[in-house]
Write a protein that holds these residues in place. Structure first.
Motif, PDB file in Angstrom:
ATOM      1  N   GLY A 152       0.805  -1.216   0.000  1.00  0.00           N
ATOM      2  CA  GLY A 152       0.000   0.000   0.000  1.00  0.00           C
ATOM      3  C   GLY A 152       0.834   1.260   0.000  1.00  0.00           C
ATOM      4  N   ASP A 153       0.149   2.392  -0.289  1.00  0.00           N
ATOM      5  CA  ASP A 153       0.835   3.656  -0.549  1.00  0.00           C
ATOM      6  C   ASP A 153       1.849   3.461  -1.678  1.00  0.00           C
ATOM      7  OD1 ASP A 153      -0.738   4.684   1.397  1.00  0.00           O
ATOM      8  OD2 ASP A 153       0.874   5.312   2.741  1.00  0.00           O
ATOM      9  N   ASN A 154       1.391   2.736  -2.678  1.00  0.00           N
ATOM     10  CA  ASN A 154       2.212   2.505  -3.861  1.00  0.00           C
ATOM     11  C   ASN A 154       2.288   3.762  -4.702  1.00  0.00           C
ATOM     12  OD1 ASN A 154       1.916  -0.155  -2.902  1.00  0.00           O
ATOM     13  ND2 ASN A 154       0.101  -0.437  -4.163  1.00  0.00           N
ATOM     14  N   ALA A 155       1.356   4.682  -4.442  1.00  0.00           N
ATOM     15  CA  ALA A 155       1.393   6.023  -5.023  1.00  0.00           C
ATOM     16  C   ALA A 155       0.877   6.950  -3.928  1.00  0.00           C
ATOM     17  CB  ALA A 155       0.518   6.103  -6.263  1.00  0.00           C
ATOM     18  N   TYR A 156       1.422   8.131  -3.888  1.00  0.00           N
ATOM     19  CA  TYR A 156       1.025   9.035  -2.813  1.00  0.00           C
ATOM     20  C   TYR A 156      -0.094   9.976  -3.270  1.00  0.00           C
ATOM     21  CZ  TYR A 156       3.545   8.192   1.473  1.00  0.00           C
ATOM     22  OH  TYR A 156       3.930   7.686   2.676  1.00  0.00           O
ATOM     23  N   GLY A 157      -0.225  11.103  -2.573  1.00  0.00           N
ATOM     24  CA  GLY A 157      -1.349  11.986  -2.838  1.00  0.00           C
ATOM     25  C   GLY A 157      -2.617  11.242  -2.490  1.00  0.00           C
ATOM     26  N   THR A 158      -3.524  11.168  -3.435  1.00  0.00           N
ATOM     27  CA  THR A 158      -4.728  10.383  -3.188  1.00  0.00           C
ATOM     28  C   THR A 158      -4.643   9.003  -3.836  1.00  0.00           C
ATOM     29  OG1 THR A 158      -5.773  11.361  -5.123  1.00  0.00           O
ATOM     30  CG2 THR A 158      -6.207  12.403  -2.991  1.00  0.00           C
ATOM     31  N   GLY A 159      -3.446   8.628  -4.248  1.00  0.00           N
ATOM     32  CA  GLY A 159      -3.293   7.304  -4.843  1.00  0.00           C
ATOM     33  C   GLY A 159      -4.201   7.107  -6.039  1.00  0.00           C
ATOM     34  N   ASN A 160      -4.387   8.177  -6.795  1.00  0.00           N
ATOM     35  CA  ASN A 160      -5.321   8.076  -7.922  1.00  0.00           C
ATOM     36  C   ASN A 160      -4.619   7.626  -9.200  1.00  0.00           C
ATOM     37  OD1 ASN A 160      -3.943  10.339  -8.607  1.00  0.00           O
ATOM     38  ND2 ASN A 160      -5.669  11.745  -8.478  1.00  0.00           N
ATOM     39  N   ILE A 169      -0.818  13.543   4.584  1.00  0.00           N
ATOM     40  CA  ILE A 169      -1.925  14.236   3.951  1.00  0.00           C
ATOM     41  C   ILE A 169      -1.574  15.717   3.756  1.00  0.00           C
ATOM     42  CG2 ILE A 169      -4.364  14.863   4.189  1.00  0.00           C
ATOM     43  CD1 ILE A 169      -3.944  11.879   3.793  1.00  0.00           C
ATOM     44  N   SER A 170      -0.934  16.290   4.752  1.00  0.00           N
ATOM     45  CA  SER A 170      -0.570  17.702   4.638  1.00  0.00           C
ATOM     46  C   SER A 170       0.380  17.929   3.472  1.00  0.00           C
ATOM     47  CB  SER A 170       0.104  18.179   5.936  1.00  0.00           C
ATOM     48  OG  SER A 170      -0.811  18.106   6.990  1.00  0.00           O
ATOM     49  N   GLU A 171       1.321  17.016   3.340  1.00  0.00           N
ATOM     50  CA  GLU A 171       2.254  17.148   2.213  1.00  0.00           C
ATOM     51  C   GLU A 171       1.508  17.051   0.892  1.00  0.00           C
ATOM     52  OE1 GLU A 171       5.409  14.307   2.560  1.00  0.00           O
ATOM     53  OE2 GLU A 171       5.967  15.007   4.558  1.00  0.00           O
ATOM     54  N   ALA A 172       0.584  16.105   0.817  1.00  0.00           N
ATOM     55  CA  ALA A 172      -0.188  15.944  -0.415  1.00  0.00           C
ATOM     56  C   ALA A 172      -1.055  17.176  -0.663  1.00  0.00           C
ATOM     57  CB  ALA A 172      -1.051  14.691  -0.323  1.00  0.00           C
ATOM     58  N   GLU A 173      -1.620  17.719   0.394  1.00  0.00           N
ATOM     59  CA  GLU A 173      -2.448  18.924   0.225  1.00  0.00           C
ATOM     60  C   GLU A 173      -1.604  20.104  -0.229  1.00  0.00           C
ATOM     61  OE1 GLU A 173      -5.249  18.272   3.981  1.00  0.00           O
ATOM     62  OE2 GLU A 173      -5.862  19.949   2.714  1.00  0.00           O
ATOM     63  N   ASP A 174      -0.398  20.195   0.299  1.00  0.00           N
ATOM     64  CA  ASP A 174       0.491  21.267  -0.160  1.00  0.00           C
ATOM     65  C   ASP A 174       0.746  21.136  -1.660  1.00  0.00           C
ATOM     66  OD1 ASP A 174       0.629  22.241   2.383  1.00  0.00           O
ATOM     67  OD2 ASP A 174       2.594  21.360   2.846  1.00  0.00           O
ATOM     68  N   ALA A 175       0.967  19.903  -2.074  1.00  0.00           N
ATOM     69  CA  ALA A 175       1.226  19.682  -3.500  1.00  0.00           C
ATOM     70  C   ALA A 175       0.019  20.073  -4.339  1.00  0.00           C
ATOM     71  CB  ALA A 175       1.586  18.219  -3.737  1.00  0.00           C
ATOM     72  N   VAL A 176      -1.171  19.715  -3.846  1.00  0.00           N
ATOM     73  CA  VAL A 176      -2.388  20.086  -4.595  1.00  0.00           C
ATOM     74  C   VAL A 176      -2.564  21.598  -4.592  1.00  0.00           C
ATOM     75  CG1 VAL A 176      -4.901  19.895  -4.632  1.00  0.00           C
ATOM     76  CG2 VAL A 176      -3.525  17.887  -4.152  1.00  0.00           C
ATOM     77  N   ALA A 177      -2.254  22.232  -3.489  1.00  0.00           N
ATOM     78  CA  ALA A 177      -2.389  23.691  -3.414  1.00  0.00           C
ATOM     79  C   ALA A 177      -1.493  24.357  -4.459  1.00  0.00           C
ATOM     80  CB  ALA A 177      -2.035  24.179  -2.014  1.00  0.00           C
ATOM     81  N   HIS A 178      -0.293  23.838  -4.584  1.00  0.00           N
ATOM     82  CA  HIS A 178       0.605  24.389  -5.607  1.00  0.00           C
ATOM     83  C   HIS A 178       0.036  24.173  -7.008  1.00  0.00           C
ATOM     84  CE1 HIS A 178       3.810  24.373  -2.423  1.00  0.00           C
ATOM     85  NE2 HIS A 178       4.029  25.547  -3.015  1.00  0.00           N
ATOM     86  N   ALA A 179      -0.512  22.977  -7.202  1.00  0.00           N
ATOM     87  CA  ALA A 179      -1.085  22.672  -8.517  1.00  0.00           C
ATOM     88  C   ALA A 179      -2.276  23.579  -8.802  1.00  0.00           C
ATOM     89  CB  ALA A 179      -1.497  21.209  -8.578  1.00  0.00           C
ATOM     90  N   ILE A 180      -3.084  23.836  -7.781  1.00  0.00           N
ATOM     91  CA  ILE A 180      -4.245  24.715  -7.972  1.00  0.00           C
ATOM     92  C   ILE A 180      -3.790  26.146  -8.269  1.00  0.00           C
ATOM     93  CG2 ILE A 180      -6.144  25.831  -6.712  1.00  0.00           C
ATOM     94  CD1 ILE A 180      -6.740  23.090  -5.441  1.00  0.00           C
ATOM     95  N   ALA A 181      -2.733  26.544  -7.601  1.00  0.00           N
ATOM     96  CA  ALA A 181      -2.209  27.892  -7.883  1.00  0.00           C
ATOM     97  C   ALA A 181      -1.798  28.013  -9.343  1.00  0.00           C
ATOM     98  CB  ALA A 181      -1.025  28.188  -6.964  1.00  0.00           C
ATOM     99  N   ALA A 182      -1.276  26.919  -9.869  1.00  0.00           N
ATOM    100  CA  ALA A 182      -0.838  26.942 -11.271  1.00  0.00           C
ATOM    101  C   ALA A 182      -2.004  26.755 -12.230  1.00  0.00           C
ATOM    102  CB  ALA A 182       0.203  25.847 -11.494  1.00  0.00           C
ATOM    103  N   SER A 183      -2.997  25.989 -11.821  1.00  0.00           N
ATOM    104  CA  SER A 183      -4.166  25.709 -12.691  1.00  0.00           C
ATOM    105  C   SER A 183      -5.440  25.899 -11.885  1.00  0.00           C
ATOM    106  CB  SER A 183      -4.103  24.284 -13.223  1.00  0.00           C
ATOM    107  OG  SER A 183      -2.894  24.022 -13.851  1.00  0.00           O
ATOM    108  N   PRO A 184      -5.805  27.141 -11.637  1.00  0.00           N
ATOM    109  CA  PRO A 184      -6.918  27.397 -10.704  1.00  0.00           C
ATOM    110  C   PRO A 184      -8.286  26.955 -11.206  1.00  0.00           C
ATOM    111  CG  PRO A 184      -6.123  29.433 -11.690  1.00  0.00           C
ATOM    112  CD  PRO A 184      -5.175  28.376 -12.113  1.00  0.00           C
TER     113      PRO A 184
END
Lengths: 641, 331
Positions: free
Chosen positions: A181-189, B36-51
């Protein structure tokens, strides 16, 4: 059966395209955008999945036991999440444990070249005892700031370890690939999987050679709904819900949790996301299934895998604090231990943590007591002895080893820095775990990203595991010895006895009641012919298992340094009596097995008989070479020295 | 720290859903979720680039939801919907988030919208079933659960058990209240609850409910194959309604998967005994005990050890009863 067109066309293509290309450009210019990758590996089946940018007329796989291929199976196609098309081809009626080559194609036009880069091996039939290698790790999808280089190094280190660095040789050397698991991060999408799981050429090269299974991680869990089996994870992968892969468990009806057999191992994969979070409601079905599945299995080994570790002190994942980890420990571990689980593998913490042989440690780390640790050694047979479990097949509470191996791509510290007190090994090195099972022996290794084996432990099950192939060379000689075998053809009358006297023995060498693991072995000129292991109360652990009726056997100790064992029914390999007595030049050992449960050596014996008693914990041994007095088809008597 | 509801409120107003405004949805970010926070940070950056990328807001919502920040997740779903995300996805997701937040009526509004648009959305039906269940609208819940199991491609065993349980909890009054509200008539017929009426006795109601639950089980297993966790519950219900042959038949389907499953063989004996087939029952008990005894005592789980004792007692009791019968006959 159709004669392969793909093969012929593939051969032509092979000489016309750039030789280094692994993917064949077809006339209609479809490009493979994902895969092929392999799913649902069974003794008689395999599923090949691949994606293309453009639609295919008829997706198919041509396969055979040689690169000439020869059998074409059509598949089904559907739109994928990348704007292209997913093709699924299910191969059936395959032969067990057989290597097949394959090529994916479209209506006779090959899209890949048949050869060493595209092949797989089917599973052996359930119950088959043969060498099995499992490669397993978790959290490989975490690539912050390093572009996955540490993960690639981990993988290459494994290829080096088992296959001289070659991906195809490594695939051939791998029997079971288990992602934790966690083979991909973020939301694993799906897009994240595409970038860190499917696309990198180093990963794609292995995926097209080796099928894999997986547990759901918290990152995959964020983008899926286990209770409806919807979400990207379920779209990408196929896992068994019934007995598709050959199992002697029972159908779970779910891809979130399932079981399958590979040879003599029964694998159980559990969900520590949605289902554990709802263990009193929808998740209760998983728990019910788990026990039904365990009752049904007769495999030699039980290995369970899930994402969230029941024991860990990873800096961000504390099994004393995180609800899912606590629930996994409280809900799964007791059931698994009731049915003799041998090994539990998890990820989640970016560490390597490994327990000794433990049992029934269900509470917080602060509740760890000495009696939870059945063998506190490091399990390394070359250091202080392997872990031993008396029964080859399932038996409750003989102990299990728990591994956290979530550092495939990244490491993080422990908190506190001393880590979890139950752990025998705690590492913060990037690496992956290798589990090798051969009959009644399991060896676990942790291989770091530069190829160093940083941990080795071994579990021996049953009685025949620990005798070396030949007598040990430096055993203390016994003053006097006798060895008797009676094999009349009536199992009830079969018996084996041996006795040493006038030997120097220390009380600590011979105290099975305090956990000393002993084995008595015998060899003749043909090799190892017989062994017996006195039951070890500590290993059987019934003191912590009060609900079980007491077994028929019991140890007694009437005087210091003396121990006696009796079991009228000879439930453990026919052993009805053991006597040990410590002393300088006056020590004594005696074993007697009788009845249907004993398995005497086949008579007549050949050549010289050597008998040795080995302390599996210290490596010390005592032995004799005996002189034959009688040796016919029904009885054998020898004395020595 | 609680997040501001202003942005969420504006979005909800924009979508005509003001009911949720005044109610706090979640405790906000208070727990440590480093991954999750790290992932959210990454999404926030992506949203800033592609709002204007709705997929990014869906991803953000998923992450927010995973740490139970319902208000932020709801706002992200609404934003995704505003940017053109699939409304089938966002309405069901919103309904789920609002249900998790305890805002049942608002959740129901979104679920209704989703089902009106896609009547065969199993996920939407499941969410609405749960909304009804938590709102004590038991008949509606049962109906939606039945529909969900029917249309879901792969109904998870846990969901099936949940749906079966929902059928069992329907009362006559629930059913009568539902009469005009049933939206999936064919499912109601399948479920059997439609047949409940004012004049039904409690026994009738129980029987109808069990039939509905069994219908749900069989609908699911027609897709999944025999799943013992579902079938075991069905066995209990067959026994409860006195259909012991039905119970035996169902147990036999499980034994096809695991012929030496001691627990199921013993349960088969129980069903046979309850059905008055004493000899067959004793044979089943004997077989189950023999199988347990093939495992040495030290190799039995607590459950199997207890089963052995239970079987020994049953066989002994029966033996004593038989002896007593013989004695009486002789006297």
């Amino acid at each position: 059966m159709r004669i392969s067109k793909i093969t012929r066309l593939g051969t032509i293509a092979a000489v016309t395209v750039i030789m280094s290309a692994l993917t064949v450009a077809s006339a209609s210019a479809q490009t493979i955008t994902r895969g092929p990758y392999l799913q649902m590996p069974g003794p008689d089946r395999m599923t090949v999945i691949f994606h293309t940018d453009l639609a295919l007329t008829s997706a198919e796989v041509d396969y055979g036991t040689t690169v000439a291929l020869g059998t074409i199976t059509p598949g089904t196609s559907s739109a994928d999440l990348m704007g292209g098309f997913k093709h699924v081809v299910e191969l059936s009626s395959l032969t067990d444990f057989t290597k097949y080559f394959y090529a994916v194609g479209d209506s006779g036009t090959p899209l890949t070249i048949a050869g060493a880069d595209y092949a797989f091996t089917t599973s052996p039939l359930p119950g088959t005892r043969q060498p099995i290698r499992i490669w397993t790790f978790g959290d490989s999808g975490y690539w912050p700031g390093n572009n996955g280089t540490e993960y690639m190094d981990s993988r290459q280190a494994y290829y080096d370890h088992v296959g001289g660095g070659d991906v195809n040789v490594a695939a051939d050397a791998t029997d079971v690939m288990m992602y934790l698991g966690d083979n991909a991060y973020g939301t694993g999408n799906d897009p994240t999987y595409q970038s860190v799981f499917f696309s990198p050429p180093e990963l794609a090269a292995f995926l097209r050679r080796q099928p894999f299974l997986s547990a759901i991680g918290n990152h995959e869990g964020a983008a899926l709904d286990s209770v409806t089996e919807t979400g990207d994870y379920f779209g990408m992968f196929n896992f068994p819900t019934g007995n598709e892969l050959g199992t002697n468990g029972v159908a779970s009806g779910s891809e979130s949790y399932y079981s399958f057999d590979y040879g003599n191992i029964h694998f159980i994969v559990l969900d520590t996301e949605d289902n554990i979070e709802n263990i009193t409601t929808t998740g209760a079905a998983m728990k019910t299934w788990l026990e039904d599945d365990l009752i049904a299995t007769t495999a030699d080994w039980i290995i369970a895998a899930w994402h969230r570790p029941p024991y860990s002190k990873g800096i961000f994942h504390d099994s004393d604090a995180e609800a899912n980890e606590i629930a996994a420990r409280e809900e799964f571990v007791p059931i698994l231990e009731d049915y003799g689980v041998d090994l539990v593998i998890s990820g989640h913490s970016h560490t390597y943590e490994r327990t000794p042989l433990i049992d029934d440690h269900i509470g917080l780390s602060t509740t760890l007591e000495p009696f939870h640790i059945l063998d506190g050694g490091n399990g390394n047979p070359l250091v202080d002895g392997s872990y031993r479990k008396a029964s080859l097949q399932q038996a409750p509470h003989e102990g299990a080893v728990f591994i956290v191996t979530g550092a495939a791509a990244d490491t993080r510290a422990f908190s506190p820095s001393s880590g979890h007190p139950v752990m025998n090994k705690k590492l913060v090195f990037v690496g992956t775990s290798v589990i090798e099972v051969d009959g009644d022996v399991l060896v676990g290794k942790y291989v770091n990203d530069v190829g160093t084996v940083m941990d080795t432990f071994q579990i021996d099950k049953g009685i025949s595991a620990a005798c070396p192939a030949a007598p040990l060379g430096t055993c203390t000689a016994a003053g006097k010895a006798k060895f008797i075998v009676k094999s009349s053809g009536d199992p009830a009358k079969d018996q084996t006895q041996w006795k040493w006297t006038k030997v120097t023995l220390d009380a600590s060498d011979l105290d099975p009641t305090s956990g000393t693991d002993l084995i008595a072995c015998a060899w003749d000129d043909t090799g190892h012919i017989y062994d017996v292991v006195p039951p070890n109360p500590e290993n059987l652990g019934y003191a912590q298992f009060p609900t079980t009726p007491p077994p028929s056997w019991a140890w007694t100790s009437k005087k210091a340094g003396q121990h006696g064992y009796k079991d009228k029914v000879g439930s453990v390999d026919g052993l009805i009596k053991v006597k040990t007595k410590a002393g300088v030049g006056k020590g004594k050992m005696q074993f007697k097995s009788k009845g249907a449960n004993t398995v005497p050596p086949a008579l007549p014996l050949t050549g010289v008989l050597t008998a040795q008693l080995i302390n599996l914990d210290s490596g010390a041994c005592w032995g004799s070479t005996l002189t034959e007095k009688k040796n016919d088809g029904s009885s054998y008597i020898a004395a020595g020295p | 720290m609680r997040r501001s509801f202003r942005a969420l409120g504006q979005s909800l107003i924009a979508t005509g859903l003001t009911a949720v405004l005044m109610i706090g949805l979640s405790p906000g970010i208070s727990q440590s979720h480093p991954d999750i926070s790290e992932a959210e940070d990454a999404v926030a950056h992506a949203i800033a680039a592609s709002p204007n990328d709705p997929a990014l807001y869906l991803r953000r919502a998923t992450l927010q939801r995973s740490r139970k920040d319902w208000d932020a997740a709801a706002a992200s779903y609404i934003k995704a919907a505003d940017l053109g995300a699939d409304r089938d996805v966002t309405d069901v997701a919103l309904a789920s988030v609002l249900l998790d937040a305890g805002l049942h009526e608002t959740a129901l509004m979104h679920a209704d919208i989703a089902i009106a648009r896609s009547p065969n959305s199993g996920k939407a039906s499941l969410v609405r079933a749960r909304i009804h269940a938590r709102s004590d609208r038991r008949a509606q819940a049962a109906s939606d659960y039945t529909h969900a199991v029917k249309v879901l491609e792969h109904p998870e065993p846990g969901v099936v058990l949940e749906a079966m349980q929902a059928q069992l909890e329907v009362s006559v009054q629930d059913a009568v209240e539902l009469e005009d509200a049933v939206e999936h008539e064919d499912d109601a017929v399948t479920a059997g609850n439609e047949m409940l009426s004012d004049g039904d006795s409690p026994v009738d109601v129980a029987e109808q409910n069990i039939r509905s639950a069994l219908a749900v089980a069989d609908t699911a297993m027609a897709k999944l194959g025999i799943v013992p966790t579902i079938q075991s519950r069905a066995v209990e219900l067959e026994t409860q309604r006195g259909r012991h042959d039905g119970a035996v038949a169902r147990i036999d389907t499980m034994l096809e998967q695991a012929p030496r499953h001691e627990i199921w063989i013993a349960e088969r004996g129980d069903a046979l005994m309850a059905g008055g087939k004493k000899t067959e029952a004793m044979n089943a008990y004997t077989k189950a005990l023999a199988l347990v005894n093939e495992r040495p005592a030290s190799k039995r789980s607590p459950k199997l050890a207890a089963l052995a004792i239970e079987l020994e007692n049953k066989l002994s009791d029966q033996h004593n009863n038989n002896a007593g019968d013989n004695l009486n006959e002789n006297q």
